[in-house]
Design an enzyme around this catalytic site. Sequence first.
Site, PDB file in Angstrom:
ATOM      1  N   CYS A 118      23.665-111.133  -6.581  1.00 22.98           N
ATOM      2  CA  CYS A 118      24.561-109.983  -6.398  1.00 22.98           C
ATOM      3  C   CYS A 118      23.825-108.731  -5.924  1.00 22.98           C
ATOM      4  O   CYS A 118      24.450-107.808  -5.406  1.00 22.98           O
ATOM      5  CB  CYS A 118      25.323-109.678  -7.687  1.00 22.98           C
ATOM      6  SG  CYS A 118      26.326-111.059  -8.253  1.00 22.98           S
ATOM      7  N   HIS A 251      28.371-102.501  -6.794  1.00 19.42           N
ATOM      8  CA  HIS A 251      28.672-103.931  -6.735  1.00 19.42           C
ATOM      9  C   HIS A 251      29.968-104.167  -7.512  1.00 19.42           C
ATOM     10  O   HIS A 251      30.169-103.609  -8.589  1.00 19.42           O
ATOM     11  CB  HIS A 251      27.522-104.726  -7.355  1.00 19.42           C
ATOM     12  CG  HIS A 251      27.847-106.161  -7.564  1.00 19.42           C
ATOM     13  ND1 HIS A 251      28.418-106.940  -6.582  1.00 19.42           N
ATOM     14  CD2 HIS A 251      27.701-106.979  -8.646  1.00 19.42           C
ATOM     15  CE1 HIS A 251      28.605-108.155  -7.057  1.00 19.42           C
ATOM     16  NE2 HIS A 251      28.185-108.207  -8.301  1.00 19.42           N
ATOM     17  N   ASN A 281      34.442-110.850  -7.360  1.00 10.91           N
ATOM     18  CA  ASN A 281      32.992-110.666  -7.214  1.00 10.91           C
ATOM     19  C   ASN A 281      32.490-111.540  -6.070  1.00 10.91           C
ATOM     20  O   ASN A 281      32.372-112.754  -6.209  1.00 10.91           O
ATOM     21  CB  ASN A 281      32.298-111.035  -8.530  1.00 10.91           C
ATOM     22  CG  ASN A 281      30.798-110.804  -8.486  1.00 10.91           C
ATOM     23  OD1 ASN A 281      30.220-110.601  -7.412  1.00 10.91           O
ATOM     24  ND2 ASN A 281      30.164-110.825  -9.637  1.00 10.91           N
TER      25      ASN A 281
END
Length: 324
Positions: A118, A251, A281
């Site tokens: 990520c 994020h 996500n």
Amino acid sequence: MTTAMFSRAVIRATGAYLPAKILTNADLAQMVDTSDEWIVQRSGIKSRHIAAKDETTGDMATAAGRMALERGGLNAGDIDTVIVATTTPDQTFPAVAVQVQDRLGIPAGAAFDVQAVCSGFIYGLGVANSFIRTGQARRVLLIGAEKMSSIVDWTDRTTCVLFADGAGAVVLEAGEEGDRGVHSVHLHAKGAQREMLYTNGGPSTTRTSGHIVMHGREVFKYAVNYMAEVVNEALAHNKVKAQDIDWLVPHQANIRIIEATAEKLHLPLSKVVVTVERHGNTSAASIPLALHEAVADGRIKPGHLVLLEAMGGGFTWGAALVRM
Ligand code: ACO
């Protein structure tokens, strides 16, 4: 005198790609024992885009990269470096970046992938920034692209409701001397915590890519702390106060992590770009997707001071301060 050594890496253009198929929480409730209420309350996610079976990370990366070139008024020959941040490459090798280079007709230069889950986009930004600052590259196409649906265990309700697919891109180029561009990038990792979030397979162990395994509660706790720390590090390094930030582009993992980080900075949510409710996500793609959305709809304007931050498996985490 302006020299290549000291040019800032300026974001010239952004691009994005999201697969057509939208998976809602109601759809997920048909697949695993979950509910719209649980997913929204715990993560803020309402729907997410999922790639078609034959749609690859390379396809999505190429589409986002093409849009960034078009929006920047650039030709393929103007790019001398391609970096793709991804955890879900089409093949173990070669890199997705060489595929993008070929499919966009970029004739020469370096092309490689960066893997920091990520945090991949921030890590890629760190590499691109260093290449440009040292004169090793003039114009970099940096893409975050993921097909997380390909490594999700679709029977595991604790992870399959969170992850999704997409790609976002930026073109970074050596700018004129001035305030515009990347001011600093701050990267961290703590390998001792790699068992909090990982895949239970890989080429050299199981000969498969494996599926995501996550200790969600621990990840949540560390995410909030590490992201607040690294954001403060970026602000202090640049002698900037949180109130000077025009936009926080975090994020997009979980609305509660985003809210907690904003709260620690005393930043109102009106200054935070949030896409998690519609994107889920998307790992390394989430920041460039959010950045593109806010640039394209006019929220983020030239001259704005933007703070990017991420945390992911490894653990890895990082932040960057950018004047658009
Ligand atoms: N639907 C319904 N119930 C569920 C689901 C689901 N999809 N998933 C888990 N549950 C249950 C659990 O089994 C548990 O039940 P129990 O109490 O009977 O054991 C209960 O819900 C609570 O589970 P928790 O894991 O404690 O729930 P929590 O409030 O921590 O939320 C979540 C889980 C959303 C995963 C949260 O911990 C989180 O967001 N963590 C961060 C994860 C993350 O962001 N990862 C991305 C990669 S790293 C990064 O990007 C920052």
